[in-house]
Design a protein around this motif. Structure first.
Motif, mmCIF file in Angstrom:
data_model
loop_
_atom_site.group_PDB
_atom_site.id
_atom_site.type_symbol
_atom_site.label_atom_id
_atom_site.label_comp_id
_atom_site.label_asym_id
_atom_site.label_seq_id
_atom_site.Cartn_x
_atom_site.Cartn_y
_atom_site.Cartn_z
ATOM 1 N N LEU A 34 0.440 -1.381 -0.213
ATOM 2 C CA LEU A 34 -0.175 0.175 -0.203
ATOM 3 C C LEU A 34 0.910 1.086 -0.171
ATOM 4 C CD1 LEU A 34 -2.774 -1.557 2.075
ATOM 5 C CD2 LEU A 34 -2.858 -0.864 0.361
ATOM 6 N N LEU A 35 2.253 1.161 0.527
ATOM 7 C CA LEU A 35 3.367 2.533 1.070
ATOM 8 C C LEU A 35 3.161 2.978 -0.508
ATOM 9 C CD1 LEU A 35 4.581 1.815 4.429
ATOM 10 C CD2 LEU A 35 3.402 3.994 3.462
ATOM 11 N N CYS A 36 3.997 1.868 -1.325
ATOM 12 C CA CYS A 36 4.347 1.639 -2.537
ATOM 13 C C CYS A 36 3.218 2.492 -3.988
ATOM 14 C CB CYS A 36 4.727 0.261 -3.541
ATOM 15 S SG CYS A 36 6.236 -0.125 -2.543
ATOM 16 N N ALA A 37 2.116 1.824 -3.422
ATOM 17 C CA ALA A 37 1.255 2.547 -4.306
ATOM 18 C C ALA A 37 1.075 3.883 -3.546
ATOM 19 C CB ALA A 37 -0.434 1.514 -3.859
ATOM 20 N N LEU A 38 1.050 4.043 -2.490
ATOM 21 C CA LEU A 38 1.401 5.695 -2.457
ATOM 22 C C LEU A 38 2.388 6.879 -3.106
ATOM 23 C CD1 LEU A 38 0.269 6.047 1.394
ATOM 24 C CD2 LEU A 38 -1.029 6.574 -0.962
ATOM 25 N N PHE A 39 3.687 5.831 -3.431
ATOM 26 C CA PHE A 39 4.483 6.044 -4.241
ATOM 27 C C PHE A 39 3.752 7.464 -5.255
ATOM 28 C CE2 PHE A 39 7.764 3.475 -2.662
ATOM 29 C CZ PHE A 39 7.532 3.344 -1.913
#
Length: 181
Positions: A34-39
């Protein structure tokens, strides 16, 4: 949890930023995804907040995504604030694993088209990451940049070298790459 999914689906950037701290503290594989999606969030404020929060959450997926983002063709389109936070996160999270790629950037062996301004910017960004990477190899790269012909690169390299020698700003964390080895 479904609540986090709803928060991340919000149209309001401020609401999405609230979920970042929760995801960092969760520390799971799903949180890393999910954090990678926020990138790649549409809001620069959300992206910058995510990069700044990463120093507390190191995960191989995040290291891979950060490395890909830092050296992608689209990186040239990012603002200087976003680039600074992106490369700071890269140095703190990836550590020595990213040194070969940074060396290529510093030695002008990267594959991206370069010009004088681009080369200077690449060196300045490499210095941002190198500041947080421990070890002799990163120190040698910084020392090499102290001798650079560009006064701005030279000055920043001197400041980074001084900060790393005195322990200021070298908020070094155990890099994920070393933990994997």
């Amino acid at each position: 949890p479904p609540v986090v999914q709803r928060i991340l689906a919000s149209r309001e950037p401020a609401v999405r930023r609230c979920a970042i701290d929760y995801l960092v503290q969760a520390g799971s594989d799903e949180a890393a995804r999910l954090l990678c999606a926020l990138f790649k969030d549409e809001s620069q404020a959300v992206r910058v907040r995510t990069f700044m929060s990463l120093e507390r959450f190191q995960h191989p997926l995040i290291v891979d995504e950060l490395t890909a983002l830092c050296f992608a063709d689209q990186t040239i389109l990012k603002t200087s604030d976003e680039l600074e936070s992106l490369f700071r996160a890269l140095g703190k999270v990836a550590g020595v694993a990213v040194l070969p790629r940074l060396r290529q950037t510093v030695e002008k062996k990267h594959l991206l088209p370069s010009g004088k301004a681009r080369n200077k910017r690449d060196k300045l960004l490499a210095l941002t990451a190198l500041r947080y990477i421990p070890g002799d190899e990163s120190r040698r790269m910084i020392e090499k940049l102290v001798e650079d012909s560009d006064p701005l690169v030279k000055t920043k390299a001197q400041h980074v070298l001084k900060a790393t020698r005195s322990g200021l700003g070298s908020d070094v964390y155990e890099p994920v790459a070393e933990a994997r080895a």
